[in-house]
Scaffold this motif. Structure first.
Motif, short mmCIF file in Angstrom:
data_model
loop_
_atom_site.label_atom_id
_atom_site.label_comp_id
_atom_site.label_asym_id
_atom_site.label_seq_id
_atom_site.Cartn_x
_atom_site.Cartn_y
_atom_site.Cartn_z
N HIS A 2 0.73 -1.24 -0.41
CA HIS A 2 0.07 -0.02 -0.31
C HIS A 2 1.50 1.31 -0.39
N TRP A 3 0.59 1.66 -1.23
CA TRP A 3 1.66 3.45 -1.38
C TRP A 3 0.37 4.63 -0.68
N ARG A 4 1.29 5.23 0.36
CA ARG A 4 1.07 6.77 0.40
C ARG A 4 2.09 7.78 0.04
N ILE A 5 1.31 8.42 -0.31
CA ILE A 5 1.90 9.31 -1.20
C ILE A 5 1.40 11.08 -0.49
N VAL A 6 2.31 11.60 0.55
CA VAL A 6 2.38 12.39 1.24
C VAL A 6 3.02 13.94 0.53
N THR A 7 1.89 15.11 0.68
CA THR A 7 2.77 15.90 -0.25
C THR A 7 2.19 17.10 1.46
N VAL A 8 2.81 18.32 0.91
CA VAL A 8 2.70 19.56 1.59
C VAL A 8 2.24 20.97 0.44
N GLY A 9 0.10 20.97 0.65
CA GLY A 9 -0.33 21.87 -0.58
C GLY A 9 -0.22 21.02 -1.77
N LYS A 10 -1.90 20.46 -1.83
CA LYS A 10 -2.32 20.42 -3.38
C LYS A 10 -1.61 20.88 -4.37
N PRO A 11 -1.83 20.48 -5.15
CA PRO A 11 -1.69 20.47 -6.67
C PRO A 11 -2.19 22.41 -7.15
N ALA A 12 -1.75 22.61 -7.57
CA ALA A 12 -2.39 24.15 -8.15
C ALA A 12 -2.05 24.46 -9.00
N HIS A 25 -5.21 6.74 -11.36
CA HIS A 25 -6.19 6.22 -11.62
C HIS A 25 -4.75 4.91 -12.52
N ARG A 26 -3.55 4.63 -13.45
CA ARG A 26 -3.50 3.94 -13.76
C ARG A 26 -2.14 2.93 -12.62
N LEU A 27 -2.50 3.68 -11.44
CA LEU A 27 -1.40 3.28 -10.48
C LEU A 27 -2.39 2.00 -9.60
N ARG A 28 -3.41 2.51 -9.21
CA ARG A 28 -4.63 2.26 -8.73
C ARG A 28 -5.37 0.58 -8.88
N ARG A 29 -4.64 0.58 -10.89
CA ARG A 29 -5.28 -0.91 -11.37
C ARG A 29 -4.19 -2.18 -10.85
N VAL A 30 -3.43 -1.61 -10.68
CA VAL A 30 -2.09 -2.48 -10.18
C VAL A 30 -1.63 -2.49 -9.14
N ALA A 31 -2.09 -1.31 -7.80
CA ALA A 31 -1.50 -1.40 -6.42
C ALA A 31 -2.04 -0.81 -6.26
N LYS A 32 -1.98 -0.62 -4.24
CA LYS A 32 -2.87 0.27 -3.68
C LYS A 32 -2.50 1.38 -3.36
N VAL A 33 -3.30 2.60 -3.53
CA VAL A 33 -1.71 3.94 -3.48
C VAL A 33 -2.90 5.13 -3.58
N GLU A 34 -2.48 5.83 -1.85
CA GLU A 34 -3.12 7.02 -1.42
C GLU A 34 -2.57 8.13 -2.30
N HIS A 35 -3.17 9.62 -2.09
CA HIS A 35 -2.55 11.15 -1.70
C HIS A 35 -3.06 11.33 -1.06
N VAL A 36 -1.81 12.17 0.39
CA VAL A 36 -2.72 12.06 1.59
C VAL A 36 -1.25 14.37 1.87
N VAL A 37 -2.50 15.37 1.45
CA VAL A 37 -2.35 16.51 1.40
C VAL A 37 -2.29 16.61 2.55
N ILE A 38 -0.91 17.48 3.31
CA ILE A 38 -0.85 18.28 4.64
C ILE A 38 -0.38 19.56 3.86
N LYS A 39 -1.41 20.40 4.48
CA LYS A 39 -1.33 22.05 5.03
C LYS A 39 -0.43 22.74 4.98
N GLU A 40 0.18 23.63 4.04
CA GLU A 40 1.60 24.27 4.19
C GLU A 40 1.62 25.26 5.47
N GLY A 95 7.75 21.36 0.89
CA GLY A 95 6.92 22.10 0.52
C GLY A 95 8.15 22.75 -0.12
N ALA A 96 8.13 24.50 -0.03
CA ALA A 96 9.23 24.76 -0.41
C ALA A 96 10.16 25.19 0.50
#
Length: 146
Positions: A2-12, A25-40, A95-96
């Motif tokens: 299970h992959w968790r991609i954790v980022t600071v801020g959403k892509p603007a 979308h492509r990855l979710r067909r072959v692996a568990k993946v989630e994107h978690v966003v942390i506020k700046e 983040g920055a």
């Protein structure tokens, strides 16, 4: 794994959001993946949140000082972690202000996507594409050519 991609801020940037959505979308067909966003916010507060968001997983910090992988090497790394029973991995993009040395020291591994410093939205899209590429290699799909 299970992959968790954790980022600071959403892509603007709209193209970064579209690219990320496509590869997730492509990855979710072959692996568990989630994107978690942390506020700046202040780096110490952000790093505390990043640690909390990745607490139950193998932590990988993305930083230009980290270890570089070729796509084939990343695929083999994933294969080995799966064989050894790694259940969760968190990929952490700061983040920055980047990551402090103390934060990097708390990671299980530190990777780089490039020796260049990448803007975090670009790093996010590149990371998602490389994960997808690694899984396509493991599945012997024609996406990767070498």
């Amino acid at each position: 794994m299970h992959w968790r991609i954790v980022t600071v801020g959403k892509p603007a940037l709209s193209w970064a959001r579209q690219g990320l959505d496509d590869y997730l979308h492509r990855l979710r067909r072959v692996a568990k993946v989630e994107h978690v966003v942390i506020k700046e916010g202040p780096r110490d507060h952000v790093e505390t949140q990043l640690l909390q968001a990745s607490a139950d997983s193998f932590r990988i910090v993305l930083d230009e000082r980290g270890k570089a992988y070729r796509s084939l090497d990343l695929a083999r790394w994933i294969e080995q972690k799966d064989l050894h029973g790694t259940k969760r991995a968190s990929l952490i993009i700061g983040g920055a202000d980047g990551h402090s040395a103390a934060f990097r020291a708390q990671a299980d591994e530190c990777w780089t996507l490039s020796s260049f410093t990448l803007q975090h939205e670009i790093a996010l899209v590149v990371l998602a594409e490389q994960l997808y590429r690694a899984y396509s290699i493991l599945r012997n799909e024609p996406y990767h050519r070498e």
